[in-house]
Design an enzyme around this catalytic site. Structure first.
Site, PDB file in Angstrom:
ATOM      1  N   PHE A  80      50.854  23.620   8.050  1.00 23.93           N
ATOM      2  CA  PHE A  80      51.675  23.176   9.304  1.00 23.93           C
ATOM      3  C   PHE A  80      52.023  21.672   9.222  1.00 23.93           C
ATOM      4  CE2 PHE A  80      49.498  26.955  11.637  1.00 23.93           C
ATOM      5  CZ  PHE A  80      50.608  27.434  11.988  1.00 23.93           C
ATOM      6  N   SER A 124      61.940  26.476   8.595  1.00 21.71           N
ATOM      7  CA  SER A 124      62.763  26.266   9.711  1.00 21.71           C
ATOM      8  C   SER A 124      63.884  27.164   9.598  1.00 21.71           C
ATOM      9  CB  SER A 124      62.909  24.969  10.279  1.00 21.71           C
ATOM     10  OG  SER A 124      64.044  24.780  11.015  1.00 21.71           O
ATOM     11  N   TYR A 148      64.871  15.692   7.577  1.00 19.65           N
ATOM     12  CA  TYR A 148      63.584  16.833   7.879  1.00 19.65           C
ATOM     13  C   TYR A 148      64.201  18.062   7.322  1.00 19.65           C
ATOM     14  CZ  TYR A 148      61.598  20.079  10.654  1.00 19.65           C
ATOM     15  OH  TYR A 148      60.864  21.409  11.032  1.00 19.65           O
ATOM     16  N   LYS A 152      62.408  20.794   4.160  1.00 16.56           N
ATOM     17  CA  LYS A 152      62.062  22.252   4.556  1.00 16.56           C
ATOM     18  C   LYS A 152      62.673  22.991   3.261  1.00 16.56           C
ATOM     19  CE  LYS A 152      59.258  21.875   7.911  1.00 16.56           C
ATOM     20  NZ  LYS A 152      57.766  22.049   7.707  1.00 16.56           N
ATOM     21  N   TYR A 176      60.719  29.383  11.326  1.00 19.45           N
ATOM     22  CA  TYR A 176      60.802  29.620  12.673  1.00 19.45           C
ATOM     23  C   TYR A 176      62.272  29.266  13.331  1.00 19.45           C
ATOM     24  CZ  TYR A 176      55.746  28.011  11.487  1.00 19.45           C
ATOM     25  OH  TYR A 176      54.706  27.802  10.835  1.00 19.45           O
ATOM     26  N   GLY A 291      75.363  16.504  14.527  1.00 17.15           N
ATOM     27  CA  GLY A 291      74.281  17.663  13.541  1.00 17.15           C
ATOM     28  C   GLY A 291      74.087  18.866  14.181  1.00 17.15           C
TER      29      GLY A 291
HETATM   30  P1  NAD Z   1      53.244  19.046  15.379  1.00 17.85           P
HETATM   31  O1  NAD Z   1      53.606  17.834  15.217  1.00 17.85           O
HETATM   32  O2  NAD Z   1      52.689  19.358  16.727  1.00 17.85           O
HETATM   33  O3  NAD Z   1      52.109  19.479  14.430  1.00 17.85           O
HETATM   34  C1  NAD Z   1      52.110  18.939  13.195  1.00 17.85           C
HETATM   35  C2  NAD Z   1      50.515  18.408  13.059  1.00 17.85           C
HETATM   36  O4  NAD Z   1      50.506  17.939  11.513  1.00 17.85           O
HETATM   37  C3  NAD Z   1      50.030  17.319  13.806  1.00 17.85           C
HETATM   38  O5  NAD Z   1      48.828  17.724  14.328  1.00 17.85           O
HETATM   39  C4  NAD Z   1      50.053  16.052  12.971  1.00 17.85           C
HETATM   40  O6  NAD Z   1      49.088  15.142  13.331  1.00 17.85           O
HETATM   41  C5  NAD Z   1      49.703  16.675  11.616  1.00 17.85           C
HETATM   42  N1  NAD Z   1      50.183  16.102  10.234  1.00 17.85           N
HETATM   43  C6  NAD Z   1      51.337  15.653  10.103  1.00 17.85           C
HETATM   44  N2  NAD Z   1      51.484  15.042   8.820  1.00 17.85           N
HETATM   45  C7  NAD Z   1      50.072  15.305   8.174  1.00 17.85           C
HETATM   46  C8  NAD Z   1      49.483  14.975   7.073  1.00 17.85           C
HETATM   47  N3  NAD Z   1      49.934  14.158   6.168  1.00 17.85           N
HETATM   48  N4  NAD Z   1      48.146  15.169   6.917  1.00 17.85           N
HETATM   49  C9  NAD Z   1      47.483  15.794   7.910  1.00 17.85           C
HETATM   50  N5  NAD Z   1      48.120  16.161   9.084  1.00 17.85           N
HETATM   51  C10 NAD Z   1      49.358  15.834   9.332  1.00 17.85           C
HETATM   52  O7  NAD Z   1      54.328  19.947  15.010  1.00 17.85           O
HETATM   53  P2  NAD Z   1      54.488  21.618  15.290  1.00 17.85           P
HETATM   54  O8  NAD Z   1      55.742  21.693  16.211  1.00 17.85           O
HETATM   55  O9  NAD Z   1      53.290  22.201  15.602  1.00 17.85           O
HETATM   56  O10 NAD Z   1      55.164  22.067  13.818  1.00 17.85           O
HETATM   57  C11 NAD Z   1      54.215  22.536  12.854  1.00 17.85           C
HETATM   58  C12 NAD Z   1      55.065  22.720  11.718  1.00 17.85           C
HETATM   59  O11 NAD Z   1      56.094  23.520  11.856  1.00 17.85           O
HETATM   60  C13 NAD Z   1      55.697  21.597  11.101  1.00 17.85           C
HETATM   61  O12 NAD Z   1      55.776  21.610   9.589  1.00 17.85           O
HETATM   62  C14 NAD Z   1      57.186  21.817  11.373  1.00 17.85           C
HETATM   63  O13 NAD Z   1      57.955  21.229  10.844  1.00 17.85           O
HETATM   64  C15 NAD Z   1      57.302  23.237  11.545  1.00 17.85           C
HETATM   65  N6  NAD Z   1      58.472  23.688  12.398  1.00 17.85           N
HETATM   66  C16 NAD Z   1      58.382  23.281  13.705  1.00 17.85           C
HETATM   67  C17 NAD Z   1      59.231  23.662  14.624  1.00 17.85           C
HETATM   68  C18 NAD Z   1      59.350  23.372  16.046  1.00 17.85           C
HETATM   69  O14 NAD Z   1      60.308  23.444  16.613  1.00 17.85           O
HETATM   70  N7  NAD Z   1      58.113  22.944  16.639  1.00 17.85           N
HETATM   71  C19 NAD Z   1      60.484  24.349  14.246  1.00 17.85           C
HETATM   72  C20 NAD Z   1      60.373  24.952  12.724  1.00 17.85           C
HETATM   73  C21 NAD Z   1      59.598  24.415  11.775  1.00 17.85           C
END
Ligand code: NAD
Ligand code: UDP
Length: 334
Positions: A80, A124, A148, A152, A176, A291
């Site tokens: 994640f 995503s 971003y 992905k 997602y 966008g």
């Molecule tokens: P979030 O920011 O709440 O969680 C991401 C976590 O990763 C955070 O706790 C952050 O501290 C940690 N992190 C970031 N870079 C890091 C690194 N280099 N090393 C260690 N830890 C690191 O985001 P989320 O909403 O929980 O999303 C999780 C994943 O799902 C992400 O990859 C995001 O791109 C993807 N995603 C999210 C959504 C959404 O709408 N929330 C939609 C599609 C995809």
């Protein structure tokens, strides 16, 4: 199974950790806390009665990440960790490419080196770009409108290429749709720093009086009421999709949409929030956000057929749990 969850203290990661624990898995978390708080670990313990082993590391750094693989007999990885603010990615693209791509490459290399056979990746719906919904997994990936989204698409490509030539390296790409909602305990949820970019946390902060009104970005799209349509999915359902993915016996590369298959407009979501929570959310219609596409929703039938997963929670569960979490944030501040 012993599973390493990168970004496991974030919004989706923390909910997934709880579902993995509830299903009897052993969980290790690696997170650099760049967008999460260490208190989430205690909340995970409060809810589940278990405290996963936690490593405060940056997974773009090979050495500390490798140490985990060397010491622990990891059987599966859910990745994640990543930066996710679309607008920020336009402002500081190199930071996004560095963080999101290097983390994926490092982790894939370590999985190959240490024989970790299961890699689940957070992708995503943005990779579909602008084409007619419902989005199906076999559709071509179109250019996204921001770095971003490109990270992905590129991560998907990197993992696809690696899975193709490494037998036993089984990759699941999860695309997602729009995760919202919070854990029923109200202890964990989405708590972005600063002014939220996404609709649901913005609505919740307007409802709690922390922000004066919601700006609805455009009411002249070709949709039922003119506002943008998205496939909102409860984060607990999404988390359960990860359990199904990591437990799946599928080999090679597999791709699944995780969504409900239902489109909801901005106005429908806002009105559902107001009605279910009996609280006002003042809003103004403003210009479209650059966008944004008009409509995005999933064909979620592949995940149902192959993973035996489908969503169980509806829009009312989503807006109620989001508000329940937001109210607790308010009471924690005061
Ligand atoms: P979030 O920011 O709440 O969680 C991401 C976590 O990763 C955070 O706790 C952050 O501290 C940690 N992190 C970031 N870079 C890091 C690194 N280099 N090393 C260690 N830890 C690191 O985001 P989320 O909403 O929980 O999303 C999780 C994943 O799902 C992400 O990859 C995001 O791109 C993807 N995603 C999210 C959504 C959404 O709408 N929330 C939609 C599609 C995809
Ligand atoms: N949106 C809005 N006001 C906001 C935030 C979002 O009207 O303050 C709209 C946005 O135009 C889109 C939908 O809400 O139609 C979902 O946006 P979000 O940023 O949550 O997710 P996206 O689908 O862009 O990833």
């Amino acid at each position: 199974m012993k599973i390493l969850v990168t970004g496991g203290l974030g919004f989706i990661g923390s909910h997934t950790v709880l579902e993995l624990l509830a299903n009897g898995h052993e969980v290790l978390i690696a997170d650099n806390l760049s967008n999460s708080k260490i208190e989430v670990l205690d909340k995970i313990e409060n809810i589940s009665g278990q405290k996963p082993k936690f490593f405060q590391i940056d997974v773009t750094e090979k050495a500390p990440t490798q140490e985990i693989f060397a010491k622990e007999k990891i059987e599966g990885l859910i990745h994640f960790a990543g930066l996710k603010a679309v607008g920020e990615s336009v402002e500081i693209p190199l930071k996004y490419y560095y963080n999101n791509l290097l983390s994926t490459i490092n982790l894939a290399e370590l999985c190959l080196q240490y024989g970790v056979g299961k890699f689940v990746f957070s992708s995503s719906a943005t990779v579909y770009g602008e084409q007619p919904s419902p989005f199906r997994e076999e559709m071509p990936l179109l250019p996204t409108t921001n770095p971003y989204g490109e990270t992905k698409a590129m991560s998907e490509r990197i993992l696809t290429d690696a899975a193709r030539v490494n037998r036993g390296f089984n990759v699941i790409l999860l695309r997602y749709f729009n995760p919202i909602g919070a854990h029923p305990s109200g202890l964990i949820g989405e708590d972005p720093n600063g002014i939220p970019n996404n609709l649901m946390p913005y609505v919740a902060r307007v409802a709690s009086g922390k922000l004066p009104f919601l700006s609805i970005f455009g009411d002249d799209y070709e949709t039922s009421d003119g506002t943008g349509v998205r496939d909102y999915i409860h984060v607990v359902d999404l988390a359960q999709g990860h359990v199904k993915a990591i437990e799946s016996e599928k080999t090679g590369l597999n791709i699944y949409n995780l969504g409900t298959g239902q489109g909801t407009s901005v106005l429908e979501l806002v009105n559902a929030f107001i009605a279910a929570n009996k609280i006002d959310v003042p809003y103004k219609i403003v210009e479209r956000r650059p966008g944004d596409i008009a409509i995005s929703f999933a064909d979620a039938s592949k995940a149902k057929a192959e993973l035996g997963w489908q969503t169980k929670l509806d829009l009312i569960d989503m807006v109620k749990s989001s508000w329940n979490f937001e109210k607790r944030q308010k009471s924690e501040v005061h």
